[in-house]
Design an enzyme around this catalytic site. Structure first.
Site, mmCIF file in Angstrom:
data_model
loop_
_atom_site.group_PDB
_atom_site.id
_atom_site.type_symbol
_atom_site.label_atom_id
_atom_site.label_comp_id
_atom_site.label_asym_id
_atom_site.label_seq_id
_atom_site.Cartn_x
_atom_site.Cartn_y
_atom_site.Cartn_z
ATOM 1 N N SER A 134 0.753 -1.240 -0.062
ATOM 2 C CA SER A 134 0.063 -0.172 0.114
ATOM 3 C C SER A 134 0.998 1.345 0.126
ATOM 4 O O SER A 134 2.044 1.031 0.312
ATOM 5 C CB SER A 134 -0.876 0.055 1.258
ATOM 6 O OG SER A 134 -1.495 1.145 1.451
ATOM 7 N N TYR A 147 -3.054 -1.043 10.251
ATOM 8 C CA TYR A 147 -2.776 -1.159 9.191
ATOM 9 C C TYR A 147 -1.585 -0.660 8.642
ATOM 10 O O TYR A 147 -0.854 -1.260 7.883
ATOM 11 C CB TYR A 147 -3.983 -0.730 8.326
ATOM 12 C CG TYR A 147 -4.105 -0.938 6.889
ATOM 13 C CD1 TYR A 147 -4.613 -2.101 6.168
ATOM 14 C CD2 TYR A 147 -3.458 0.102 5.873
ATOM 15 C CE1 TYR A 147 -4.636 -2.468 4.962
ATOM 16 C CE2 TYR A 147 -3.593 -0.343 4.342
ATOM 17 C CZ TYR A 147 -4.130 -1.449 4.003
ATOM 18 O OH TYR A 147 -4.202 -1.524 2.600
ATOM 19 N N LYS A 151 1.740 -2.665 6.753
ATOM 20 C CA LYS A 151 2.163 -2.231 5.563
ATOM 21 C C LYS A 151 3.690 -1.498 5.617
ATOM 22 O O LYS A 151 4.307 -2.162 4.758
ATOM 23 C CB LYS A 151 1.360 -1.236 4.801
ATOM 24 C CG LYS A 151 -0.124 -1.993 4.649
ATOM 25 C CD LYS A 151 -0.001 -3.035 3.727
ATOM 26 C CE LYS A 151 -1.272 -3.636 3.393
ATOM 27 N NZ LYS A 151 -1.502 -4.821 2.643
#
Length: 310
Positions: A134, A147, A151
């Site tokens: 991402s 998150y 990532k």
């Protein structure tokens, strides 16, 4: 082609992309019901498809998936890993077990997929591993700490794997880093913030990311970024960190959250929600569908006019 996370978003779009090319696909995700739907889509495109219900966070599950793929097709050429979950909330207000499961799914399960895939690729002296990262592996945003942490970790893991892969000719490791994508992951996310999340503009389609994944299969690259503002955000984060930190909070609240209230819930972090699984999340208009509808309407109107003229 083994695809983990094949029932929704980028993974499902990738399954359709590979099936349309005639590739043999192994579809893995947590929901058997949705896997059956994706298998039907792939078979309708003329591809052979095997489904293996898999929770990538369960010990031994990824190895069993690889065994099933090899038993069915004799080997694995490409492994595309897209499985991910998300959580919204201030770090100190997000339950620890939710934060840890997000990291477990998005980072540690990715490491397990890489471990299983690379061992088989090294034995065969060939294979391509494609991990889905991402833009948030290069920058940060508030209210998404689990998150973001996962990532960033995946970015470092992929880089280390790419360095090691230099010693194994024929084995390639690629990282595809999307920006905002029109998938259901935002609605399916756990939420302790009180407002449903959304992809900030500009939003791209999962089909475009799937095409980038397919490009990596044909022309492996270390990293592909998919998103018009990804590079600009990375430059701002690195070159002007003070300005970035002042702006990112208001911009996140304005563009990354809807005004729709939501009670605290853990989304699909622990269990799947087949009813919410789809290629798109509804954040962009379905232009191709609109074109088909307009073409159909035009044909209907034209037929009616011809009948009147006759």
């Amino acid at each position: 082609m083994v695809i983990t996370g094949a029932t929704s978003g980028i993974g499902r779009a990738a399954a359709r992309e590979f099936a349309g090319r005639g590739d043999r696909v192994v579809l893995a995700a947590r929901s058997p019901e949705t896997l059956a739907e994706v298998r039907a889509e792939c078979r309708a495109a003329g591809a052979r498809a095997l489904v293996v219900p898999t929770d990538v966070t369960e010990p031994g599950a990824v190895a069993r998936l690889a065994d099933a793929a090899e038993a069915e097709f004799g080997g694995i050429d490409v492994w595309v890993h897209t499985a991910a979950v998300m959580s919204y909330g201030r770090f100190d207000e997000t339950p620890a077990e939710v934060f840890e499961q997000v990291v477990r799914t998005d980072l540690l399960a990715s490491a397990e997929v890489a471990r299983v895939a690379l061992r088989r690729f090294r034995a065969a002296s060939a294979g391509t591993l494609i991990l889905t990262g991402s833009v948030l592996g290069h920058i940060t945003a508030p209210y998404m700490s689990g998150y973001v942490a996962a990532k960033w970790g995946l970015q470092g893991l992929a880089r280390a794997l790419q360095q090691e892969a230099r010693e194994t000719p024929g084995v390639r490791v690629c990282l595809v880093n999307p920006g905002s994508v029109d998938t259901p992951v935002y609605q399916q996310a756990a939420n302790y913030l009180g407002r449903i999340g959304r992809p900030p503009l500009p939003v791209t389609t999962p089909e475009r990311v799937a095409r980038a994944v397919a490009h990596c299969v044909d022309h492996p690259r270390r990293e592909i970024s998919v998103g018009r503002l990804n590079v600009l955000m990375r430059v701002g984060f690195t070159v002007l960190p003070g300005v970035y930190d002042v702006l990112v909070g208001p911009l996140m609240r304005l563009g990354g959250l809807t005004l729709r209230p939501v009670a605290p819930h853990d989304g699909v972090v622990f269990t799947p929600n087949p009813a919410g699984e789809a290629v798109r999340g509804g954040w962009l208009p379905d232009v191709s569908g609109m074109v088909r509808s307009l073409a159909g309407a035009g044909g209907t109107v034209g037929s009616a006019v011809l009948r009147r003229l006759r």
